[in-house]
Write an enzyme that holds these catalytic residues in place. Structure first.
Site, PDB file in Angstrom:
ATOM      1  N   ASP A   1      -8.908 -11.645 -24.108  1.00  0.00           N
ATOM      2  CA  ASP A   1     -10.275 -12.172 -24.161  1.00  0.00           C
ATOM      3  C   ASP A   1     -10.954 -11.583 -25.388  1.00  0.00           C
ATOM      4  O   ASP A   1     -10.585 -10.522 -25.889  1.00  0.00           O
ATOM      5  CB  ASP A   1     -11.018 -11.798 -22.874  1.00  0.00           C
ATOM      6  CG  ASP A   1     -12.294 -12.598 -22.704  1.00  0.00           C
ATOM      7  OD1 ASP A   1     -12.528 -13.515 -23.514  1.00  0.00           O
ATOM      8  OD2 ASP A   1     -13.047 -12.309 -21.764  1.00  0.00           O
TER       9      ASP A   1
ATOM     10  N   CYS B   1       1.722  -6.700   4.039  1.00  0.00           N
ATOM     11  CA  CYS B   1       2.167  -6.225   2.733  1.00  0.00           C
ATOM     12  C   CYS B   1       2.614  -4.771   2.870  1.00  0.00           C
ATOM     13  O   CYS B   1       2.324  -4.111   3.881  1.00  0.00           O
ATOM     14  CB  CYS B   1       1.042  -6.361   1.707  1.00  0.00           C
ATOM     15  SG  CYS B   1      -0.237  -5.098   1.826  1.00  0.00           S
TER      16      CYS B   1
END
Length: 654
Positions: free
Chosen positions: A84, A271
């Site tokens: 960016d 997870c």
């Protein structure tokens, strides 16, 4: 650089090639802070990440290190690195000490794979004058950046605040130039305020005017509960700092929303983090240690959801996933309803047949593309003066309906013989189903609750009332009136008994008109036609002219699959460019040899072609050289420079 492998609505599985590195889309790009890496991001995603070039630029130590050894080694990542330009800092602090030229050249110098020009991220709901002025700067800088970059791929950010026409203008202007990716920027404030409906209009105003051959990046959309909806709008890339930001506040991401650690008694998923730790153990940890673990949970959940979205595209069930996810929050449901207003645009890219059945999950399902397209296709069928509406006796309708049915209400008056009527089965959600085409996808391949909701009935009644205007006379069976509360008891009731049998030849002609377009049935199935049904299933299976096989019926979706002789006959009797894909001279010998048709060699095609349509492939002189299944819609065929556009079915035959 970008090719499509599978599609569902505007969602697509794509391969984005960047300097010989391949990225499968849609995907999530984790945001990596160049100075604060807490753990190895490669165990979550080895393909693509995003980092901030301005942070590197303004830090003397980081800048020297990045120039010396490159951004990939700086952040220890071998895959694609997008950078960016500092627009986030510009939006946050109001000014930054770097020019557009300097930041583009710096990104090139440190080896960024995909760089970004210094756009102006105009916040939501500012004055139109400010939005226009800042948009002009964004467009000017994007165009200038093309002169500054060398080998680096380039983002061109779509801005325009919350003005859809400015977003559209920006997208149109940037589309004229050779950019590689189109981010849609300045939506984070809307995400933070849950204004998802406005985001839908911003994104769709942009997507409708951006090249479909370039990936679209929705900046800042890193919450997994958004992924399905945003992919359904045509977005391919997402960047996520959310996994870190939420972890800083002890919040767990999920596809259904967010959990606060202070409220958890059980871990929210399976997870590795949730399996190894309990909420109480996390609460007792030091803040920094806990932050790392929750950040990893958030990434596990985010990538798991993105895989689920991709699988839904493969399965053809993306919109069902969107409906499920959008029921997790009222503002998401509002956004989904807003997206459905764009079904006319979405239909251009949505495949005509899918591996998964159509599931009715609520009133929103009535506004989906499949139903919109069905009513477009009905208009392709030969029209008679009278419509006869029959009740459903189970699927497939044409094989379960009684041979004779008695008791009808008459609306209107026709002098034509009863034998010259059109039969329709009335059932939800497709409402008006021509008897004979009812085994084609998605008419037979749909599942609906047995308890009809009010919206479903109202939708069906409106479609029946439309028939009253279109036909001289409509006969409505009394069971239809009773089942759907049509309120016809005050109309004239006739005890007439009507035979419902339709000859197989008429059925296949209707199927051809529904699939290929008006007039195709007569063009394809004229002459001494024999229709054979399967002894095992009772379904139509083969269609011959004398002893020549013209077509078979594909069992899963009921589509007509042509043979060479069938393709030749359709080609001979249908005017150019109907059902055609035209290739250039360079591709002709390869296509004749049975090779697939690649988009870059297509010079023209029928605009009505959609993905998974059966198409004719011709040369520039309209000579038939192949036939097969479209992978792309007509609009994508004419735009893409990479990838297969038509899967060839057979080598060329004299």
């Amino acid at each position: 650089m970008f090719e499509i492998k599978r599609k569902d609505g505007l969602g697509r599985i794509g391969i984005f090639t960047v300097k010989n590195k391949k990225v499968q889309t849609p995907t999530l790009m984790p945001v990596i802070h160049p100075k604060k890496q807490e753990f190895d991001i490669k165990k979550f995603n080895k393909e693509i990440v995003i980092t901030n070039a301005y942070i590197i630029y303004r830090d003397e130590e980081l800048r020297e290190e990045a120039i010396k050894k490159g951004v990939h080694k700086l952040i220890d990542f071998d895959g694609v690195v997008m950078t960016d330009s500092g627009s986030f800092q510009l939006s946050k602090y109001g000014d930054i000490d770097v020019s557009n030229k300097e930041i583009i050249e710096f990104q090139e110098k440190i080896g960024s794979d995909i760089g970004t020009s210094l756009d102006i991220p105009t916040p939501p709901y500012v004055s139109r004058k400010r939005a226009e002025e800042e948009l002009d700067i964004t467009i000017k800088r994007a165009i200038e950046s093309l002169d500054y970059r060398k080998d680096m791929l380039l983002n061109a950010v779509v801005q325009g605040s919350t003005y859809p026409d400015l977003r559209a203008r920006c997208a149109k202007e940037l589309s004229k130039y050779s950019f590689d990716v189109h981010p849609i920027g300045a939506v984070v404030p809307l995400l933070e305020s849950y204004d998802y409906r406005t985001i839908v209009n911003i994104v769709m105003s942009s997507v409708q005017h951006l090249p479909r051959s370039r990936p679209i990046h929705l900046m800042g959309a890193g919450h997994p509960m958004l992924f399905a909806l945003m992919v359904a709008m045509g977005c391919d890339l997402f960047d996520s700092a959310a996994y870190m930001l939420y972890a800083q506040d002890d919040r767990f991401l999920s596809p259904h929303g967010t959990y606060k650690l202070q409220d958890l008694q059980e871990m929210p998923c399976t997870c590795p983090i949730c399996l190894e730790y309990t909420p109480e153990e996390l609460r007792r940890m030091e803040k920094d240690e806990r932050y790392k673990l929750i950040s990893q949970h958030n990434l596990y959940v985010s990538f798991s959801e993105m895989r689920r979205v991709r699988q839904a595209i493969y399965d053809g069930s993306l919109m069902e996933l969107v409906e499920k996810r959008c029921r997790s929050h009222p503002t998401l449901l509002d956004a989904y309803r807003e997206l459905l207003k764009y079904k006319k645009f979405i239909e251009k890219y949505d495949p005509v047949t899918k591996p998964s059945a159509f599931f009715y999950l609520g009133p929103e399902s009535l506004r989906r593309v499949e139903i919109y397209r069905h009513f477009k296709k009905i208009k392709q069928l030969p029209k008679r003066s009278r419509a006869i509406l029959l009740p459903s006796y189970g699927k497939p309708y044409n094989r379960n309906i009684p041979k004779k049915i008695k008791g009808f209400y008459r609306i209107g008056n026709s002098s034509k013989p009863i034998e010259e009527s059109q039969f329709f089965v009335v059932d939800v959600p497709f409402c008006i189903i021509p008897l004979g085409v009812d085994e084609l996808y998605p008419l037979a391949q749909c599942e609906v609750p047995k308890n009809y909701d009010l919206e479903m009935k109202e939708f069906l009644i409106k479609k029946i009332e439309d028939l009253f205007e279109e036909y001289e006379e409509v006969l409505v069976n009394e069971l239809v009136n009773e089942r759907f509360d049509l309120g016809l008891s005050n109309k004239y009731r006739d005890d007439i008994e009507i035979e419902t049998k339709i000859e197989d030849l008429e059925i296949v002609k209707l199927m051809a008109d529904y699939q290929f377009g008006e007039g195709s049935g007569e063009a394809l199935f004229n002459g001494n036609i024999r229709v054979l049904r399967s002894r095992k299933t009772g379904r139509i299976r083969y269609i011959y002219e004398d002893d020549v096989l013209l077509a078979t019926i594909r069992p899963p979706d009921g589509f007509i699959i042509l043979t060479w002789d069938g393709a030749k006959k359709l080609h001979e009797n249908r005017e150019y460019p109907l059902n055609r894909v035209v290739v250039n001279e360079e591709a002709e010998p390869f296509v004749k040899a049975g090779r697939n048709v690649f988009a870059k060699f297509i010079i023209d095609c029928d605009k009505k072609i959609r993905a998974n349509d059966e198409v004719l492939v011709v040369n520039k002189d309209d000579e038939l050289i192949a036939f097969g299944k479209a992978v792309l819609s007509s609009y994508e065929m004419m735009e893409f420079e990479r990838g297969v556009a038509v899967k060839n079915r057979k080598e060329w035959s004299e």
